[in-house]
Motif scaffolding. Structure first.
Motif, mmCIF file in Angstrom:
data_model
loop_
_atom_site.group_PDB
_atom_site.id
_atom_site.type_symbol
_atom_site.label_atom_id
_atom_site.label_comp_id
_atom_site.label_asym_id
_atom_site.label_seq_id
_atom_site.Cartn_x
_atom_site.Cartn_y
_atom_site.Cartn_z
ATOM 1 N N ALA A 159 6.727 14.804 43.477
ATOM 2 C CA ALA A 159 6.477 13.947 44.373
ATOM 3 C C ALA A 159 6.514 12.727 43.872
ATOM 4 O O ALA A 159 6.315 12.556 42.606
ATOM 5 C CB ALA A 159 5.054 13.970 45.421
ATOM 6 N N PHE A 160 7.322 11.649 44.449
ATOM 7 C CA PHE A 160 7.482 10.500 43.914
ATOM 8 C C PHE A 160 8.146 10.289 42.713
ATOM 9 O O PHE A 160 7.970 9.778 41.615
ATOM 10 C CB PHE A 160 6.133 9.562 43.803
ATOM 11 C CG PHE A 160 5.303 9.325 44.923
ATOM 12 C CD1 PHE A 160 5.761 8.695 46.103
ATOM 13 C CD2 PHE A 160 3.931 9.958 44.991
ATOM 14 C CE1 PHE A 160 5.045 8.701 47.179
ATOM 15 C CE2 PHE A 160 3.374 10.053 46.312
ATOM 16 C CZ PHE A 160 3.826 9.251 47.319
ATOM 17 N N SER B 164 12.230 21.432 44.255
ATOM 18 C CA SER B 164 12.129 20.947 45.691
ATOM 19 C C SER B 164 11.238 19.591 45.864
ATOM 20 O O SER B 164 9.902 19.681 45.742
ATOM 21 C CB SER B 164 11.433 22.152 46.654
ATOM 22 O OG SER B 164 12.397 23.335 46.451
ATOM 23 N N ALA B 165 12.007 18.494 45.960
ATOM 24 C CA ALA B 165 11.248 17.336 46.027
ATOM 25 C C ALA B 165 10.963 16.975 47.499
ATOM 26 O O ALA B 165 11.971 16.745 48.296
ATOM 27 C CB ALA B 165 12.289 16.221 45.254
ATOM 28 N N ALA B 166 9.671 16.372 47.493
ATOM 29 C CA ALA B 166 9.429 15.910 48.884
ATOM 30 C C ALA B 166 9.561 14.341 48.768
ATOM 31 O O ALA B 166 9.173 13.762 47.793
ATOM 32 C CB ALA B 166 7.897 16.093 48.890
ATOM 33 N N VAL B 167 10.596 13.971 49.599
ATOM 34 C CA VAL B 167 10.984 12.715 49.728
ATOM 35 C C VAL B 167 10.871 11.955 51.007
ATOM 36 O O VAL B 167 11.173 12.455 52.234
ATOM 37 C CB VAL B 167 12.650 12.696 49.405
ATOM 38 C CG1 VAL B 167 13.118 11.472 49.552
ATOM 39 C CG2 VAL B 167 12.717 13.276 48.215
ATOM 40 N N PRO B 168 10.171 10.894 51.260
ATOM 41 C CA PRO B 168 10.041 9.975 52.690
ATOM 42 C C PRO B 168 11.221 9.678 53.222
ATOM 43 O O PRO B 168 12.077 9.325 52.479
ATOM 44 C CB PRO B 168 9.088 8.984 52.030
ATOM 45 C CG PRO B 168 8.329 9.262 50.830
ATOM 46 C CD PRO B 168 9.386 10.321 50.276
ATOM 47 N N ALA C 248 -9.798 5.393 38.249
ATOM 48 C CA ALA C 248 -9.472 5.909 36.983
ATOM 49 C C ALA C 248 -8.527 7.100 36.820
ATOM 50 O O ALA C 248 -7.818 7.364 36.038
ATOM 51 C CB ALA C 248 -10.876 6.619 36.391
ATOM 52 N N ALA C 249 -8.339 7.639 37.884
ATOM 53 C CA ALA C 249 -7.393 8.830 38.383
ATOM 54 C C ALA C 249 -6.642 9.055 39.372
ATOM 55 O O ALA C 249 -7.267 9.279 40.193
ATOM 56 C CB ALA C 249 -8.183 10.146 37.743
ATOM 57 N N ASN C 250 -5.497 8.528 39.310
ATOM 58 C CA ASN C 250 -4.474 8.744 40.587
ATOM 59 C C ASN C 250 -3.195 8.856 40.044
ATOM 60 O O ASN C 250 -2.331 8.408 39.413
ATOM 61 C CB ASN C 250 -4.419 7.327 41.166
ATOM 62 C CG ASN C 250 -3.711 7.250 42.385
ATOM 63 O OD1 ASN C 250 -2.707 8.131 42.628
ATOM 64 N ND2 ASN C 250 -3.936 6.115 43.444
ATOM 65 N N PHE C 251 -2.721 10.174 40.073
ATOM 66 C CA PHE C 251 -1.619 10.874 39.567
ATOM 67 C C PHE C 251 -0.244 10.384 40.196
ATOM 68 O O PHE C 251 0.576 10.198 39.624
ATOM 69 C CB PHE C 251 -1.524 12.509 39.614
ATOM 70 C CG PHE C 251 -2.849 12.892 38.830
ATOM 71 C CD1 PHE C 251 -3.208 12.773 37.609
ATOM 72 C CD2 PHE C 251 -3.481 13.944 39.320
ATOM 73 C CE1 PHE C 251 -4.299 13.149 36.995
ATOM 74 C CE2 PHE C 251 -4.633 14.569 38.572
ATOM 75 C CZ PHE C 251 -5.079 14.287 37.349
ATOM 76 N N HIS C 252 -0.520 9.918 41.666
ATOM 77 C CA HIS C 252 0.528 9.560 42.342
ATOM 78 C C HIS C 252 0.839 8.092 41.733
ATOM 79 O O HIS C 252 2.050 7.657 41.657
ATOM 80 C CB HIS C 252 0.313 9.426 43.701
ATOM 81 C CG HIS C 252 -0.474 10.877 44.172
ATOM 82 N ND1 HIS C 252 0.460 11.837 44.354
ATOM 83 C CD2 HIS C 252 -1.445 11.071 44.978
ATOM 84 C CE1 HIS C 252 -0.210 12.733 44.991
ATOM 85 N NE2 HIS C 252 -1.434 12.471 45.308
#
Length: 343
Positions: free
Chosen positions: A190-191, A224-228, A257-261
């Protein structure tokens, strides 16, 4: 390039038009339909309910959270759905983040890569059904080794339709991506952006170098990429529809502290943008946070604009490692988007 459809997260209820869009995905000949879960609706039930009316499209969880179920429970659900769908199920798994795992599931969040590896191994052993399942790891034990010693190794009573049912891993960081390439049949990013395609290919290559030859061939590995995706009368107005989505994931997901996006988007070269968006979002000004998302970022990670704009943007994705574009869109917009992308 294959096209899929992501039904998205539920808000207060099911997304309007989702059932119709899943049916349309099947009729349009799309590759796959994917569902999500966070701390509301689950990923499996909508997939089974909406997918019951389909006959061709693959049905995938994008993603089922590791902490929501034991490995054996996930394997049971997967083999059940695979039977009911006639071999069309794809098990998408992900570790989620500490905010959800600790806050919603009440579980610790230790060493997510190591835990994912153990989890996938148990699921594969259940699906293989070669022997009663035993496992002794740092995170999982079968049978449970802390009880009254009345448990015994068990083998699924149901014979899997496909012992090699595909398992895809959601990953955003380099090490997670390499792990997907090493132990899974596909990567669910994602992203991501075609701009960093060389980096993604290297991360995948690092994992492929450690891949067991008994796994599916590297040539069959899926990305398989999730794309807006938004189709509109002009690029800017279409981008405006995506800005709040990006602001939410940058500033409202995970923790400070933790936001993987946010980390994934920062790696694209938008670290300063992420800081600004996060600051405005934390202050409660969601509109300003969305306005701080530049159009360049939107077009890096999304498909937006007129049919002509979409065609130009699609070419970049077609040249990348992505094998399937999973469109994250308003269900009612799916058919015109597919028409535009197919030219």
């Amino acid at each position: 390039m294959r096209i899929g459809f992501h039904t998205g997260y539920w808000a207060a209820g099911p997304p309007p038009g989702a059932a119709e869009a899943v049916a349309a995905a099947d009729e349009l000949g799309l590759d796959s339909v994917w569902t999500a879960e966070s701390y509301g609706s689950d990923a499996f039930t909508p997939l089974a309910w909406w997918g019951a009316g389909t006959s061709r499209v693959r049905l995938g969880t994008g993603i089922a959270q590791l902490s929501a179920r034991t490995p054996a429970a996930t394997a049971m659900t997967a083999l059940t759905l695979d039977h009911l769908s006639g071999g069309r199920f794809v098990l998408g798994l992900g570790a989620s983040g500490p905010q959800v795992v600790e806050g919603w599931y009440g579980q610790p969040y230790p060493r997510p890569l190591e835990r994912t590896r153990e989890y996938v191994q148990i699921v594969r052993e259940v699906l293989a059904r070669e022997a009663p399942v035993t496992f002794s790891g740092k995170h999982f034990s079968l049978p449970y080794d802390g009880g009254a010693h009345q448990g015994k190794p068990l083998r699924s009573t149901v014979h899997p339709l496909r012992a090699d049912l595909p398992i895809h891993l959601a990953a955003q960081g380099p090490r997670n991506t390499a792990l997907a390439a090493e132990i899974a049949d596909g990567w669910l990013p994602a992203f991501i952006s075609p701009a960093l395609d060389a980096e993604y290919r290297q991360n995948l290559a690092d994992g492929f170098a450690r891949r067991d030859r008994a796994r599916t061939p590297v040539a069959d590995f899926e990305v398989s990429a999730a794309v807006p995706a938004v189709i509109g009368t002009d690029l800017e107005s279409a981008a405006d529809a995506v800005r709040p989505h990006l602001a939410l994931y940058i500033g409202g997901m995970g923790s400070a502290a933790a936001n993987f996006h946010r980390e994934a988007i920062a790696r694209l070269g938008y670290a300063q943008v992420c800081e600004e968006v996060q600051t405005k979002y934390a202050a409660g000004d969601k509109a300003a946070a969305a306005a701080a998302v530049p159009t360049e970022l939107v077009t890096d990670v999304a498909l937006v604009g007129t049919p002509s704009d979409l065609a130009g943007q699609l070419a970049r994705w077609q040249a990348s490692c992505v094998t399937t574009l999973i469109l994250q869109t308003d269900p009612r917009m799916l058919a015109p988007l597919v028409t535009a992308l197919r030219g």
